[in-house]
Motif scaffolding. Structure first.
Motif, PDB file in Angstrom:
ATOM      1  N   LEU A   1       0.628  -1.274   0.185  1.00 22.42           N
ATOM      2  CA  LEU A   1      -0.048   0.002  -0.113  1.00 22.42           C
ATOM      3  C   LEU A   1       1.066   1.605   0.165  1.00 22.42           C
ATOM      4  O   LEU A   1       0.722   2.010  -0.742  1.00 22.42           O
TER       5      LEU A   1
ATOM      6  N   SER B   1       2.148   2.146  -3.241  1.00 23.34           N
ATOM      7  CA  SER B   1       0.792   2.231  -4.197  1.00 23.34           C
ATOM      8  C   SER B   1       1.631   4.082  -4.120  1.00 23.34           C
ATOM      9  O   SER B   1       0.912   4.806  -4.642  1.00 23.34           O
ATOM     10  N   ARG B   2       1.567   4.682  -2.320  1.00 21.14           N
ATOM     11  CA  ARG B   2       1.054   5.875  -2.901  1.00 21.14           C
ATOM     12  C   ARG B   2       2.870   7.000  -3.348  1.00 21.14           C
ATOM     13  O   ARG B   2       2.483   8.023  -3.290  1.00 21.14           O
TER      14      ARG B   2
ATOM     15  N   PHE C   1      -3.213   9.152   2.415  1.00 22.55           N
ATOM     16  CA  PHE C   1      -4.263   8.304   2.257  1.00 22.55           C
ATOM     17  C   PHE C   1      -4.007   7.044   2.938  1.00 22.55           C
ATOM     18  O   PHE C   1      -2.012   7.087   2.758  1.00 22.55           O
TER      19      PHE C   1
END
Lengths: 145, 145
Positions: free
Chosen positions: B59, B62-63, B145
């Motif tokens: 994750l 991806s950020r 996020f």
């Protein structure tokens, strides 16, 4: 918010086969017997760049790349997996997940733009798609993280 | 858990310059004036495939691709951004984030394996690195996020 509906670009539609609908993306098999080659096409209209993804979709795409990579390794046990979102020819965002072997024709160069694709026979295409679906169903759910 | 410590592969070290340490990855500038070209190298020993990433790291990567893509667009306003994790030549996981233009020498083909790299002058290298750091600091935090 865009009110356009999602559709797979015609060039992608023509060159690949839908295997499964993951939560965000279509998982597709590229119709090219030279390489074990999957595509992820997020079902969002208007996406082109990674930075166009919403925060939630960016995380989900990473989960689905993780899943597609594991699936490809189980299916084809390649020497290396290449993951790429290019879009130079077809701007609609799509992620390639390609199994590479030291014996493949393009090794160690990239597969994009290399030679001419070699479509599967109809029987092989359906057989591989079925095998991929079975493997996918046997894997841990991708929502685990 | 691996007890090996992280080190950037010598080939990556020689071909690029550290710009900033993001939470997971080194953000590096490829020393090739032909293309605006960033690298993300997750600071984890032994990583090769996307599926080697822990859920949390997948994750975060991806950020960081999202951030590097936005940074490259602000820095170079390219026609298209190419994102790729290949590893055919250097197995240590590294993600390319490359700005492409219809006027660049490799367009629309991929940049990997294309021609010979054109190192920046020392002044240009330091100037670009500084500019990238400034742009990065002006951007929204990637932990949003």
């Amino acid at each position: 918010m865009s009110t356009k509906s999602f559709a797979v670009a015609p060039q992608i539609e023509a060159a690949s086969l839908l295997v499964s609908d993951l939560p965000l993306s279509q998982l597709r098999l590229m119709d090219d017997a030279r390489f074990p080659w999957l595509l992820l096409v997020p079902r969002r209209p208007g996406l082109e760049e990674w930075s166009d993804l919403s925060p939630e979709d960016a995380l989900q795409l990473s989960r689905e790349i993780h899943t597609a990579t594991r699936l490809l390794i189980r299916y084809a046990a390649p020497h290396k997996v290449n993951v790429a979102s290019l879009g130079n020819l077809v701007r609609q965002m799509h992620v390639h997940v390609v199994g590479r072997n030291t014996s493949d024709a393009a090794w160690p160069g990239p597969v994009w733009g290399f030679g001419t694709s070699a479509p599967y026979s109809e029987g092989a295409r359906q057989g591989i798609s079925l095998r991929l679906k079975e493997l996918l169903e046997s894997m841990e759910p991708i929502a685990d993280f």
